[in-house]
Design an enzyme around this catalytic site. Structure first.
Site, PDB file in Angstrom:
ATOM      1  N   ASP A 158      -2.954   7.393  23.150  1.00 31.33           N
ATOM      2  CA  ASP A 158      -3.070   6.825  24.023  1.00 31.33           C
ATOM      3  C   ASP A 158      -4.335   5.305  24.646  1.00 31.33           C
ATOM      4  O   ASP A 158      -5.297   6.488  24.879  1.00 31.33           O
ATOM      5  CB  ASP A 158      -2.479   7.699  25.012  1.00 31.33           C
ATOM      6  CG  ASP A 158      -2.243   7.376  26.909  1.00 31.33           C
ATOM      7  OD1 ASP A 158      -2.203   6.091  27.179  1.00 31.33           O
ATOM      8  OD2 ASP A 158      -1.745   8.426  27.234  1.00 31.33           O
ATOM      9  N   LYS A 200      -7.879  -2.452  30.275  1.00 33.20           N
ATOM     10  CA  LYS A 200      -6.159  -3.085  30.015  1.00 33.20           C
ATOM     11  C   LYS A 200      -5.318  -4.447  30.267  1.00 33.20           C
ATOM     12  O   LYS A 200      -4.591  -4.694  30.108  1.00 33.20           O
ATOM     13  CB  LYS A 200      -5.505  -1.447  29.641  1.00 33.20           C
ATOM     14  CG  LYS A 200      -4.171  -1.418  28.818  1.00 33.20           C
ATOM     15  CD  LYS A 200      -3.794   0.128  28.862  1.00 33.20           C
ATOM     16  CE  LYS A 200      -2.568   0.265  28.989  1.00 33.20           C
ATOM     17  NZ  LYS A 200      -2.141   1.798  28.821  1.00 33.20           N
ATOM     18  N   GLU A 252       3.895   3.983  25.920  1.00 34.77           N
ATOM     19  CA  GLU A 252       4.278   5.327  27.020  1.00 34.77           C
ATOM     20  C   GLU A 252       5.245   6.042  27.300  1.00 34.77           C
ATOM     21  O   GLU A 252       5.707   7.301  26.847  1.00 34.77           O
ATOM     22  CB  GLU A 252       2.966   5.171  28.069  1.00 34.77           C
ATOM     23  CG  GLU A 252       2.336   4.779  27.038  1.00 34.77           C
ATOM     24  CD  GLU A 252       1.270   3.375  28.025  1.00 34.77           C
ATOM     25  OE1 GLU A 252       1.049   3.827  29.619  1.00 34.77           O
ATOM     26  OE2 GLU A 252       0.127   2.941  27.732  1.00 34.77           O
ATOM     27  N   ASP A 303       6.037   7.996  36.014  1.00 35.79           N
ATOM     28  CA  ASP A 303       5.105   7.409  35.052  1.00 35.79           C
ATOM     29  C   ASP A 303       3.825   6.664  35.462  1.00 35.79           C
ATOM     30  O   ASP A 303       3.854   5.395  35.870  1.00 35.79           O
ATOM     31  CB  ASP A 303       4.239   7.358  33.166  1.00 35.79           C
ATOM     32  CG  ASP A 303       3.302   6.618  32.506  1.00 35.79           C
ATOM     33  OD1 ASP A 303       1.948   6.488  33.589  1.00 35.79           O
ATOM     34  OD2 ASP A 303       3.379   6.359  31.857  1.00 35.79           O
TER      35      ASP A 303
HETATM   36  P1  ADP Z   1      -4.083   5.303  32.823  1.00 42.33           P
HETATM   37  O1  ADP Z   1      -2.271   5.999  31.638  1.00 42.33           O
HETATM   38  O2  ADP Z   1      -3.273   4.052  33.531  1.00 42.33           O
HETATM   39  O3  ADP Z   1      -5.320   5.739  32.291  1.00 42.33           O
HETATM   40  P2  ADP Z   1      -3.716   8.501  33.224  1.00 42.33           P
HETATM   41  O4  ADP Z   1      -2.463   8.591  33.119  1.00 42.33           O
HETATM   42  O5  ADP Z   1      -5.087   9.048  32.552  1.00 42.33           O
HETATM   43  O6  ADP Z   1      -3.886   6.821  33.209  1.00 42.33           O
HETATM   44  O7  ADP Z   1      -4.109   8.854  35.312  1.00 42.33           O
HETATM   45  C1  ADP Z   1      -5.908   8.428  35.889  1.00 42.33           C
HETATM   46  C2  ADP Z   1      -5.483   8.262  36.836  1.00 42.33           C
HETATM   47  O8  ADP Z   1      -4.964   9.313  37.225  1.00 42.33           O
HETATM   48  C3  ADP Z   1      -6.196   7.274  37.756  1.00 42.33           C
HETATM   49  O9  ADP Z   1      -5.871   6.627  38.370  1.00 42.33           O
HETATM   50  C4  ADP Z   1      -7.280   9.256  38.487  1.00 42.33           C
HETATM   51  O10 ADP Z   1      -7.553   9.371  39.733  1.00 42.33           O
HETATM   52  C5  ADP Z   1      -5.803   9.886  38.604  1.00 42.33           C
HETATM   53  N1  ADP Z   1      -5.500  11.286  38.530  1.00 42.33           N
HETATM   54  C6  ADP Z   1      -6.767  12.518  37.492  1.00 42.33           C
HETATM   55  N2  ADP Z   1      -6.261  13.661  38.508  1.00 42.33           N
HETATM   56  C7  ADP Z   1      -5.748  13.273  39.751  1.00 42.33           C
HETATM   57  C8  ADP Z   1      -5.316  13.988  40.565  1.00 42.33           C
HETATM   58  N3  ADP Z   1      -6.235  15.493  40.561  1.00 42.33           N
HETATM   59  N4  ADP Z   1      -5.496  13.561  41.942  1.00 42.33           N
HETATM   60  C9  ADP Z   1      -4.178  12.142  41.692  1.00 42.33           C
HETATM   61  N5  ADP Z   1      -5.217  11.323  41.062  1.00 42.33           N
HETATM   62  C10 ADP Z   1      -5.798  12.288  39.695  1.00 42.33           C
HETATM   63 MG    MG Z   2      -1.335   6.429  30.534  1.00 39.58          MG
END
Ligand code: ADP
Ligand code: MG
Length: 646
Positions: free
Chosen positions: A35, A98, A199, A226
């Protein structure tokens, strides 16, 4: 860590059950799912129990921050180590790369999609954006390759040998240029890309397989919501007798947790009285904002420390550097962002031809779905509690690992995975009209042909202009490629038969060929759009579609409110005519005044105001309704008495 695949090199010591597994599945290949996220990236593989699991680093962390730091000494740091450099060297530390993939500078700085970044960007070769690091320049593809390489090394250590293949995920909204850039990055990192998978599709696969194994949910409709750091995707899927089909996809590739952070950053800047922050200060605010946001998922309120602008020793008024931010405050800041995801969801449902009520489940994916308001919003939108059994941060990587395993022929499950084209593909015809050959949401891989003919007498060449988009006019679609079919024998207009074939492979990449049937002359192009062609039209169109969607919804709400107001007004009018004598002079004046206000609101554009005025009128006339009811009961009793005694 119980993550080793049963593919250890011969001679390595193995526990007996591992040997069993190895012998049973002699065809096992060393493959992973990756991912490649905007904010975090993960790698997963099938473990000894046959289940996908994320591979952790030495510190037991599975999520690798998608951050790359290019040191002044030439050293490259990836992940947490890079993140640690962000404050000190914001211009040499690249995050959210990205968002830059397969994009030109013009697109990035235009409109809503405009990026706020401390990075120095310029247009490089082919109009593709490059990042300036002192004397050096790097492309987003190279930066992404660093992230992928880091995950590759981690996986190879855990799995005990070189990887033989990887499935890499991309947002459903990624267009050809972005997909191609992702593939290039993987190749640069030395990974054999078995497949690019959307995704949400990967996430659904992770859940779908669970249902499959339990023998339940063999048939059903699901929505995958998502919300990550930088992208929002909604997918509508159908699971049917082991066939897994994506019916529709939609979303917004520029909406995510980063935007939640930005709302908090805006607040911090306002409170700090800083209107033009330098990049270091901005980074500090971002970091603090993310901490606040994530903690608000667990706590009702969080103490925030306003970052100090450079050059200030301390906040002038001592305590003024501290604030308390409450969850309702934060929820008010992000409400409109969630609303826009709702519009995209409704559109995807419409595209899929299903209603929310027909769904059997809604799956939450992405770190941002940990925000309680997001969960409440999704529950309300789809009228059901969303599923979140699997870790929303990991589910995409887990599904990708499953897919990699299937493609490698490791498993024995026969699971057919269908994906869809995110936008319609077609070509330009006379009158600058876009003729759709492959409509959006067509399952891929696919190939479709259509016959065309010459427009002029003696025409010996024909230009094929390949476009992508939903609009009728070519100028409103995105231009993907142009090529010419030459050597058509001169004939009268309309006599030649030119068969144009569009093929989309499993990665979503397009090939177009044109063939003149009488001579067999053929031309074809592999549509790898030059990055320079990227003009932001797709983004714009999707934004258009989204904002039109929002406007449509507003219009509908307004219409409903007006119709209802009309009904209420005429009911009040009839009641006053019939039973106005029940009211005193003053009461009558009051009721008329409130009625007039509703009438005025109903001429306006504000549905909320109309509803408020209706509620008020309802309240203010409750006593009148009561008196009318009393009167009619009396009348009925009188009537009954009369008939009874007659
Ligand atoms: P991506 O697929 O875009 O890389 P992710 O699915 O890993 O993203 O999500 C990352 C986002 O989730 C970030 O903006 C992060 O701040 C947010 N995030 C992670 N944990 C929490 C939480 N406990 N509460 C709110 N937002 C969160
Ligand atoms: Mg993601």
């Amino acid at each position: 860590m119980d993550l080793l695949l049963d593919i250890a090199e011969p001679g390595q010591s193995r526990k007996p059950h591992e040997v069993d597994l190895l012998e049973r599945g002699g065809r096992q290949r060393r493959v992973v799912g990756i991912d490649l996220g905007t904010t975090f990236s993960l790698v997963a593989a099938i473990n000894l129990e046959g289940q996908p699991a994320c591979i952790a680093d030495d510190a037991e962390r599975t999520a690798l921050p998608s951050v790359v730091h290019y040191g002044l000494d030439g050293a490259v740091l990836v992940g947490h180590a890079a993140e640690a450099q962000a404050l000190l060297h914001p211009q040499r530390t690249i995050s959210s790369v990205k968002r830059l993939m397969g994009r030109g500078l013009a697109e990035l700085s235009s409109g809503e999609g405009g990026m706020q970044t401390p990075l120095q960007l310029l247009d490089g070769e082919g109009g593709m954006v490059q990042i300036v690091l002192g004397a050096r320049r790097v492309s987003p593809v190279e930066v992404s390759a660093e992230i992928l390489r880091s995950l590759k090394v981690r996986a190879e250590e855990a799995l005990g040998g070189p990887l033989q293949g990887a499935v890499v995920t991309v947002p459903a909204y990624f267009d050809d240029a972005q997909r191609q850039a992702t593939k290039d990055a993987a190749r640069l990192a030395g990974l054999e890309v078995m497949r690019l998978v959307n995704e949400p599709t990967a996430a659904a696969l992770a859940y779908g397989l669970d249902a499959f194994q339990e023998g339940e949910g063999r048939q059903g409709l699901f929505a995958i919501y998502d919300l990550g750091g930088g992208t929002f995707d909604i997918s509508i899927l159908r699971l049917n007798e082991g066939v897994f089909q994506v019916l529709a996809t939609g979303g917004n590739s520029r909406l995510g947790g980063d935007d939640f952070d930005q709302r908090v950053v805006d607040y911090l800047l306002r409170e700090a009285g800083v209107s033009i922050p330098d990049s270091r200060f901005l980074q500090a605010c971002r970091r603090e904002a993310r901490r606040i946001k994530e903690q608000l998922s667990e706590w009702e309120s969080v103490d925030a420390t306003l970052p100090l602008p450079d050059g200030l020793e301390a906040w002038p008024a001592g305590e003024s550097g501290r604030r308390t931010i409450t969850r309702p405050q934060f929820e008010a800041w992000i409400g409109d962002l969630l609303h826009s995801t709702g519009v995209a969801c409704r559109r995807a449902l419409k595209d899929a031809g299903v209603t929310a009520a027909a769904l059997q489940g809604v799956v939450l994916v992405g770190g941002s779905t940990r925000v309680p308001l997001v969960r409440r919003f999704v529950a309300q939108l789809f009228q059901r509690e969303p599923l979140c059994d699997l870790d929303p941060d990991q589910v995409v990587a887990l599904g990708a690992a499953h897919q990699a395993d299937l493609l490698a022929g490791n498993g024995d499950t026969e699971l057919l995975l269908l994906d869809v084209t995110p936008l319609s593909l077609g070509l330009e015809t006379v009158g600058e009209l876009a003729e759709k050959i492959i409509p959006r949401n067509t399952p891929i891989p696919t190939a479709r042909a259509q016959d065309f003919t010459t427009f002029k007498d003696g025409q010996t060449a024909m230009e094929i202009h390949v476009v992508q988009g939903e609009r009728e006019l070519v100028s409103q679609c995105r231009s993907l490629a142009r090529f010419e079919l030459r050597g058509i024998p001169p004939m009268v207009a309309g006599a030649a038969r030119i068969r144009v074939t569009f093929g989309v492979d499993a990665d979503g990449l397009l090939t177009v060929s044109a063939r003149e049937e009488s001579t067999g002359i053929e031309q074809s192009v592999r549509v790898k759009p030059s990055y320079g062609l990227s003009d932001g039209q797709i983004e714009e169109m999707l934004r258009d579609a989204l904002s039109h969607g929002a406007a449509d919804l507003q219009a509908r709400l307004l219409n409903e409110a007006r119709v209802e107001a009309e009904r209420v007004l005429s009911a009040v009018g009839a009641a006053l005519k019939q039973d106005g004598d029940l009211l005193s002079e003053a009461e009558l004046r009051r009721v008329k005044a409130v009625t007039l206000q509703l009438w005025e609101a109903s001429r306006g554009q504000d549905a909320t105001l109309i509803n408020q005025e209706m509620a008020r009128l309802d309240q203010e006339t409750a006593f009148f309704a009561q008196r009318r009811m009393d009167r009619s009961i009396q009348a009925a009793m009188v009537g009954r008495n009369m008939t009874d005694f007659a």
